[in-house]
Design a protein around this motif. Structure first.
Motif, PDB file in Angstrom:
ATOM      1  N   UNK A  42      34.558  32.587  25.516  1.00 17.35           N
ATOM      2  CA  UNK A  42      34.858  33.914  25.378  1.00 17.35           C
ATOM      3  C   UNK A  42      36.256  34.151  26.084  1.00 17.35           C
ATOM      4  N   UNK A  43      36.923  33.220  26.614  1.00 21.45           N
ATOM      5  CA  UNK A  43      38.076  33.675  27.504  1.00 21.45           C
ATOM      6  C   UNK A  43      39.114  34.174  26.329  1.00 21.45           C
ATOM      7  N   UNK A  44      39.823  35.177  26.875  1.00 20.27           N
ATOM      8  CA  UNK A  44      40.849  35.712  25.776  1.00 20.27           C
ATOM      9  C   UNK A  44      40.227  36.633  24.668  1.00 20.27           C
ATOM     10  N   UNK A  45      39.039  36.695  24.745  1.00 21.87           N
ATOM     11  CA  UNK A  45      38.576  37.515  23.622  1.00 21.87           C
ATOM     12  C   UNK A  45      37.717  38.658  24.306  1.00 21.87           C
ATOM     13  N   UNK A  46      36.910  38.546  25.190  1.00 24.42           N
ATOM     14  CA  UNK A  46      36.159  39.461  26.056  1.00 24.42           C
ATOM     15  C   UNK A  46      36.730  39.908  27.284  1.00 24.42           C
ATOM     16  N   UNK A  47      36.343  40.956  27.634  1.00 19.50           N
ATOM     17  CA  UNK A  47      36.840  41.935  28.919  1.00 19.50           C
ATOM     18  C   UNK A  47      35.833  42.276  29.515  1.00 19.50           C
ATOM     19  N   UNK A  48      35.682  42.011  30.749  1.00 18.82           N
ATOM     20  CA  UNK A  48      34.454  42.814  31.651  1.00 18.82           C
ATOM     21  C   UNK A  48      35.313  43.641  32.574  1.00 18.82           C
ATOM     22  N   UNK A  49      34.632  44.731  32.721  1.00 22.00           N
ATOM     23  CA  UNK A  49      35.177  45.985  33.651  1.00 22.00           C
ATOM     24  C   UNK A  49      33.860  46.684  34.393  1.00 22.00           C
ATOM     25  N   UNK A  50      34.196  47.463  35.267  1.00 21.67           N
ATOM     26  CA  UNK A  50      33.023  48.446  35.982  1.00 21.67           C
ATOM     27  C   UNK A  50      33.996  49.492  36.204  1.00 21.67           C
ATOM     28  N   UNK A  51      33.046  50.545  36.173  1.00 21.92           N
ATOM     29  CA  UNK A  51      33.359  51.951  36.762  1.00 21.92           C
ATOM     30  C   UNK A  51      32.327  52.507  37.581  1.00 21.92           C
ATOM     31  N   UNK A  52      32.516  52.299  38.905  1.00 20.18           N
ATOM     32  CA  UNK A  52      31.611  52.380  39.999  1.00 20.18           C
ATOM     33  C   UNK A  52      31.208  53.936  39.933  1.00 20.18           C
ATOM     34  N   UNK A  53      32.011  54.900  39.715  1.00 21.90           N
ATOM     35  CA  UNK A  53      31.814  56.170  39.723  1.00 21.90           C
ATOM     36  C   UNK A  53      30.494  56.577  38.594  1.00 21.90           C
ATOM     37  N   UNK A  54      30.369  55.777  37.680  1.00 24.23           N
ATOM     38  CA  UNK A  54      29.764  55.877  36.608  1.00 24.23           C
ATOM     39  C   UNK A  54      28.578  54.936  36.686  1.00 24.23           C
ATOM     40  N   UNK A  55      28.364  54.295  37.634  1.00 23.91           N
ATOM     41  CA  UNK A  55      27.222  53.187  37.997  1.00 23.91           C
ATOM     42  C   UNK A  55      27.231  52.188  36.920  1.00 23.91           C
ATOM     43  N   UNK A  56      28.308  52.097  35.963  1.00 23.82           N
ATOM     44  CA  UNK A  56      28.359  51.294  34.626  1.00 23.82           C
ATOM     45  C   UNK A  56      29.547  50.154  34.558  1.00 23.82           C
ATOM     46  N   UNK A  57      29.072  49.306  34.032  1.00 23.07           N
ATOM     47  CA  UNK A  57      29.929  48.144  33.572  1.00 23.07           C
ATOM     48  C   UNK A  57      29.933  47.516  32.108  1.00 23.07           C
ATOM     49  N   UNK A  58      30.950  47.226  31.818  1.00 16.85           N
ATOM     50  CA  UNK A  58      31.263  47.239  30.298  1.00 16.85           C
ATOM     51  C   UNK A  58      31.565  45.862  29.864  1.00 16.85           C
ATOM     52  N   UNK A  59      31.266  45.317  28.543  1.00 15.15           N
ATOM     53  CA  UNK A  59      32.134  44.002  28.424  1.00 15.15           C
ATOM     54  C   UNK A  59      32.417  44.263  26.714  1.00 15.15           C
ATOM     55  N   UNK A  60      33.884  44.242  26.895  1.00 12.37           N
ATOM     56  CA  UNK A  60      34.532  44.564  25.625  1.00 12.37           C
ATOM     57  C   UNK A  60      34.851  42.995  24.747  1.00 12.37           C
ATOM     58  N   UNK A  61      33.978  43.118  23.690  1.00 14.92           N
ATOM     59  CA  UNK A  61      34.147  41.965  22.707  1.00 14.92           C
ATOM     60  C   UNK A  61      35.034  42.055  21.767  1.00 14.92           C
ATOM     61  N   UNK A  62      36.083  41.379  21.592  1.00 17.10           N
ATOM     62  CA  UNK A  62      36.813  41.355  20.453  1.00 17.10           C
ATOM     63  C   UNK A  62      36.983  39.900  19.784  1.00 17.10           C
ATOM     64  N   UNK A  63      37.646  39.827  18.502  1.00 19.87           N
ATOM     65  CA  UNK A  63      37.545  38.653  17.942  1.00 19.87           C
ATOM     66  C   UNK A  63      36.168  38.081  17.454  1.00 19.87           C
ATOM     67  N   UNK A  64      35.176  38.883  17.300  1.00 24.10           N
ATOM     68  CA  UNK A  64      33.715  38.228  17.341  1.00 24.10           C
ATOM     69  C   UNK A  64      33.754  36.980  16.376  1.00 24.10           C
ATOM     70  N   UNK A  65      32.972  36.156  16.806  1.00 23.50           N
ATOM     71  CA  UNK A  65      32.465  35.141  15.794  1.00 23.50           C
ATOM     72  C   UNK A  65      31.116  34.856  15.701  1.00 23.50           C
ATOM     73  N   UNK A  66      30.788  34.279  14.476  1.00 23.89           N
ATOM     74  CA  UNK A  66      29.365  33.764  14.440  1.00 23.89           C
ATOM     75  C   UNK A  66      28.546  33.236  15.668  1.00 23.89           C
ATOM     76  N   UNK A  67      29.078  32.455  16.381  1.00 21.66           N
ATOM     77  CA  UNK A  67      28.492  31.885  17.440  1.00 21.66           C
ATOM     78  C   UNK A  67      28.441  32.715  18.853  1.00 21.66           C
ATOM     79  N   UNK A  68      28.965  33.924  18.498  1.00 21.52           N
ATOM     80  CA  UNK A  68      28.548  35.042  19.461  1.00 21.52           C
ATOM     81  C   UNK A  68      27.335  35.921  19.376  1.00 21.52           C
ATOM     82  N   UNK A  69      26.626  35.587  18.259  1.00 16.93           N
ATOM     83  CA  UNK A  69      25.397  36.210  18.030  1.00 16.93           C
ATOM     84  C   UNK A  69      24.465  35.682  19.121  1.00 16.93           C
ATOM     85  N   UNK A  70      23.822  36.588  19.677  1.00 16.32           N
ATOM     86  CA  UNK A  70      22.757  36.447  20.829  1.00 16.32           C
ATOM     87  C   UNK A  70      22.310  37.807  21.127  1.00 16.32           C
ATOM     88  N   UNK A  71      21.298  37.765  22.047  1.00 14.15           N
ATOM     89  CA  UNK A  71      21.083  38.793  22.763  1.00 14.15           C
ATOM     90  C   UNK A  71      21.620  38.589  24.219  1.00 14.15           C
TER      91      UNK A  71
END
Length: 118
Positions: free
Chosen positions: A64-93
């Motif tokens: 996923x390197x170069x396509x996904x970006x992880x981040x967090x907002x501690x003030x909101x108690x929330x983390x994020x995973x931005x997923x770009x250029x998705x491929x069929x092999x990214x299909x998953x839970x």
């Protein structure tokens, strides 16, 4: 009670984008690293990415390197995973998890399904 709520999954076409969120409650969020994992049907669970609690350093699986970006907002108690250029092999839970000690994930969310159609 500690809860991690993963959301943002859905059906997207190849090349599309999704942003997953992981909302935490019942923990001191900034004391925990947040990891993102995924499990496709018939496959083992795979660690996709993580972000540390103390300096925001990140890890990405090669797949996923170069396509996904992880981040967090501690003030909101929330983390994020931005997923770009998705491929069929990214299909998953996709699951988020929280670790107070490196590599030891104490709490897990319920998972959100990402389906990438070709």
């Amino acid at each position: 009670d500690v809860q991690l709520q993963a959301s943002g999954g859905g059906l997207v076409q190849v090349g599309g984008s999704l942003r997953l969120s992981c909302a935490a409650s019942g923990v001191t969020f900034d004391e925990y690293a947040i990891g993102w994992f995924r499990q496709a049907p018939g496959k083992e669970r795979e660690k996709v990415s993580c972000i540390s609690s103390y300096d925001g350093s990140t890890y990405y699986a090669d797949s996923v390197k170069g396509r996904f970006t992880v981040s967090r907002d501690n003030a909101k108690n929330t983390a994020y995973l931005q997923m770009n250029s998705l491929k069929p092999e990214d299909t998953a839970v996709y699951y988020c998890a929280a670790a107070k000690n490196p590599g030891k994930y104490d709490y897990w969310g319920q998972g959100t399904l990402v389906t990438v159609s070709s």
